[in-house]
Each structure stands twice: as structure tokens, then as C-alpha cells.
Scaffold this motif. Structure first.
Motif, PDB file in Angstrom:
ATOM      1  N   SER A 106      43.673  18.715  63.589  1.00  0.00           N
ATOM      2  CA  SER A 106      43.808  18.105  64.995  1.00  0.00           C
ATOM      3  C   SER A 106      44.643  16.672  65.078  1.00  0.00           C
ATOM      4  O   SER A 106      45.080  16.477  65.970  1.00  0.00           O
ATOM      5  CB  SER A 106      42.438  17.916  65.587  1.00  0.00           C
ATOM      6  N   ILE A 107      44.642  16.082  63.821  1.00  0.00           N
ATOM      7  CA  ILE A 107      45.588  14.789  63.882  1.00  0.00           C
ATOM      8  C   ILE A 107      46.403  14.747  62.866  1.00  0.00           C
ATOM      9  O   ILE A 107      47.056  13.836  62.718  1.00  0.00           O
ATOM     10  CB  ILE A 107      44.570  13.646  63.598  1.00  0.00           C
ATOM     11  N   SER A 108      46.721  15.952  62.523  1.00  0.00           N
ATOM     12  CA  SER A 108      47.962  16.033  61.355  1.00  0.00           C
ATOM     13  C   SER A 108      49.348  15.648  61.556  1.00  0.00           C
ATOM     14  O   SER A 108      50.145  15.186  61.026  1.00  0.00           O
ATOM     15  CB  SER A 108      48.024  17.438  60.706  1.00  0.00           C
ATOM     16  N   PRO A 247      44.833  12.603  71.743  1.00  0.00           N
ATOM     17  CA  PRO A 247      45.306  12.409  70.422  1.00  0.00           C
ATOM     18  C   PRO A 247      45.434  13.769  69.535  1.00  0.00           C
ATOM     19  O   PRO A 247      45.995  13.644  68.634  1.00  0.00           O
ATOM     20  CB  PRO A 247      44.186  11.478  69.893  1.00  0.00           C
ATOM     21  N   ASN A 248      45.182  15.016  70.231  1.00  0.00           N
ATOM     22  CA  ASN A 248      45.151  16.187  69.164  1.00  0.00           C
ATOM     23  C   ASN A 248      46.595  16.750  69.289  1.00  0.00           C
ATOM     24  O   ASN A 248      46.589  17.769  68.409  1.00  0.00           O
ATOM     25  CB  ASN A 248      43.983  16.970  69.715  1.00  0.00           C
ATOM     26  N   SER A 249      47.551  16.243  69.889  1.00  0.00           N
ATOM     27  CA  SER A 249      48.600  16.784  69.930  1.00  0.00           C
ATOM     28  C   SER A 249      49.653  15.927  69.851  1.00  0.00           C
ATOM     29  O   SER A 249      49.451  14.658  70.637  1.00  0.00           O
ATOM     30  CB  SER A 249      48.902  17.699  71.160  1.00  0.00           C
ATOM     31  N   PRO A 250      51.185  15.927  69.640  1.00  0.00           N
ATOM     32  CA  PRO A 250      52.070  14.931  69.408  1.00  0.00           C
ATOM     33  C   PRO A 250      52.113  13.954  70.804  1.00  0.00           C
ATOM     34  O   PRO A 250      52.388  14.785  71.727  1.00  0.00           O
ATOM     35  CB  PRO A 250      53.156  15.503  69.182  1.00  0.00           C
ATOM     36  N   ASN A 251      51.816  12.948  70.697  1.00  0.00           N
ATOM     37  CA  ASN A 251      51.990  12.110  72.044  1.00  0.00           C
ATOM     38  C   ASN A 251      52.742  10.830  71.638  1.00  0.00           C
ATOM     39  O   ASN A 251      52.573   9.929  70.881  1.00  0.00           O
ATOM     40  CB  ASN A 251      50.624  11.688  72.090  1.00  0.00           C
TER      41      ASN A 251
END
Length: 295
Positions: A106-108, A247-251
Motif C-alpha cells: 500500500s505504500i510501496s 497515500p496508498n497510490s502515487p501522489n
């Protein structure tokens, strides 16, 4: 000095000394892509930053990664991302925890993104998906200790320049880690959750990121009181219209300001002050507050 910038109230003060210091930092580089540290700051890594460079999905450094077994002691395993070069000296290290019930996947996205800017990064799985913030804080510190002590990656790391990040309960864990280890150089809690609302004993420089439409860890009961009570250099950014799971996807917004904060406080790199002070006037933010680093 505290400042607030939002759609409701904007108060910013340009610090000429910041720009002068940033100019000195730039002068330490002979050319873009030549990442030798300047004489003024031996911790600078990478070329002089621009808005485009901190928003890019990858920075100047080529990276590699390796897996950490779930059998390791102190946390649930993870992945280490690191610059492949060994010619630029050591790098600061960052440990990142996922939130409640989540895994490192989820934060990779933050792993290679930060590593390519000149950090060694470990994204972790926790011992249990249900671990509370205090446990996640301990596991973040255990992960940093693991990286520093490892035979292959440890020599690339400056053990005195360490930071932690985390999402939700992992962000609450970042606060717990800073309380337990004041020598940390920076923390970045992302839409953080913690039952403890007062952090006056934490002076580690903190970038607190909240989300305007967070219905899991609302900013009024989590991120805002966290920010208000922190004792050291700090910044609060509220993502406009975003949910708890931003925060769980590219932002890009999370990445650009996290990079700037980590560069400023882990690498002492004043070239990044320009992105932090004056406070960001960014259409992706509904509010920003901050002490303005070194103002």
C-alpha cells in the motif's frame, strides 16, 4: 515563527536568506547530474532541485532493491530500495510503515521514488496487520536498525541521518518512533491515526499530511492536533478533497513535499527550502501551516 496558508487565510513571508543559502547550495554543483556534495554541506546528494525534479516519478539516481524476509526479528519483513552508486558517500535512510490491516504494497510506490532522490528506503510489513501505533513505531525503528546493521546495505547508510514515515496507524507509529528516538532527523505522518493527541515531547522535524475528506482519521481529531502540539520544526499540509487513503497510490503532492522535507532535515540541504518556505500556495492543498524551516 508560525505561518498559515489556506484558501481562508494566507500569510507568507519570503526569507531572503533562504534564497541566498539555496544559491550557495546550487553553486556546489558543477553540472546537472554531477552529485558531488558541496563544500558547505557534505550531505547534499543529487543535482540542484527544481519543481520538475521533485514532482518527477524518478530522481537522478538509478536504484535497486532487495527483499527482507518476514522471519527477521523486530518487524514483519519488507523491501529495501537504494541508490546503486557507491561513489557518492553514504545516504540517509527512511523506514515507512503501512496502516491498519494493510501491507507494504500500500505504500510501496514511495520506495523507489524516494530512493531515486538519494535515500535508502525500507518499506515494511508489520508483525500483524492489526498492530497498533506504538508497536508500529517500534517496528519502524527496528527496520532502521536492520538496514544500518546489514552487511550489504549498511555501508551505504549514514546511521546519524535517519527518518520514518507511515500511513494511518503507521503515521501514528512515526510519531511514536520520534518520541522513543529523539535523534531521528525527520518524520512524515501521512493521514495519521493515534489515540494520543498531544506530542509536546517530540521535537523531531515533522511534516504532517492530512486529507480534507478523511472520514477515518479526520484532520480535526488527528492531523491538526498532532501538528499543533509538536514541539520542533513542523509543517501541516491538507490535501484538497482527498480521502484517508490518498497515500496508498502515487501522489505527486505527497511525494514532492516529503522529498523536500527529508532533503532539508535528513540531508541538511537548504536548496530545498524554496519548496517549503514561503508556505506552499498549491492548488492541490486546502491548507498549509508551518514554522518555515530556520526562519
Amino acid at each position: 515563527m508560525h505561518a498559515v496558508s489556506s484558501r481562508r487565510s494566507r500569510h507568507t513571508t519570503r526569507i531572503s536568506a533562504v534564497l541566498a543559502a539555496a544559491a550557495l547550495g546550487v553553486a556546489g554543483y558543477t553540472a546537472i547530474g554531477s552529485p558531488a556534495a558541496s563544500a558547505e554541506n557534505p550531505y547534499e546528494r543529487g543535482p540542484a532541485p527544481t519543481e520538475a525534479s521533485i514532482e518527477a516519478t524518478r530522481g537522478a539516481y538509478a536504484t535497486s532493491s532487495r527483499t527482507v524476509s518476514s522471519w527477521v526479528s523486530g518487524f514483519g519483513g519488507g523491501t529495501i530500495y537504494y541508490p546503486t552508486t557507491t561513489s557518492d558517500g553514504t545516504f540517509g535512510a527512511v523506514a515507512i510503515s503501512p496502516g491498519y490491516t494493510a501491507t507494504q504494497s500500500s505504500i510501496s510506490w514511495l520506495g523507489p521514488r524516494l530512493a531515486s532522490q538519494g535515500f535508502v528506503v525500507i518499506t515494511i510489513d508489520t508483525d500483524s496487520r492489526y498492530d497498533q501505533p506504538a508497536s508500529r513505531g517500534d517496528q519502524l525503528l527496528a527496520a532502521l536498525d536492520y538496514v544500518v546493521a546489514s552487511n550489504d546495505i549498511g555501508p551505504r547508510v549514514d546511521r546519524n541521518r535517519l527518518a520514518v514515515m507511515g500511513h494511518s496507524m503507521g503515521g501514528g507509529g512515526a510519531l511514536e518512533a520520534a518520541k522513543d528516538r529523539p535523534a531521528l532527523q525527520a518524520i512524515v505522518p501521512l493521514t495519521a491515526w493515534n489515540t494520543d493527541k498531544t506530542w509536546g515531547d517530540v521535537s523531531v522535524p515533522a511534516l504532517v499530511v492530512g486529507a480534507e475528506n478523511d472520514d477515518v482519521a479526520s484532520v480535526t481529531s488527528h492531523s491538526e492536533p498532532f501538528y499543533t502540539t509538536l514541539a520542533g520544526e513542523k509543517m501541516y499540509l491538507e490535501l484538497d478533497g482527498a480521502s484517508h487513503f490518498a497515500p496508498n497510490s502515487p501522489n505527486t503532492t505527497i511525494a514532492k513535499y516529503s522529498i523536500s522535507w527529508l532533503k532539508r532535515f535528513v540531508d541538511d540541504d537548504v536548496r530545498y527550502d524554496q519548496f517549503l518556505c514561503p508556505l506552499p500556495d498549491d492548488s492541490t492543498l486546502s491548507e498549509s501551516r508551518g514554522t518555515c524551516p530556520m526562519s
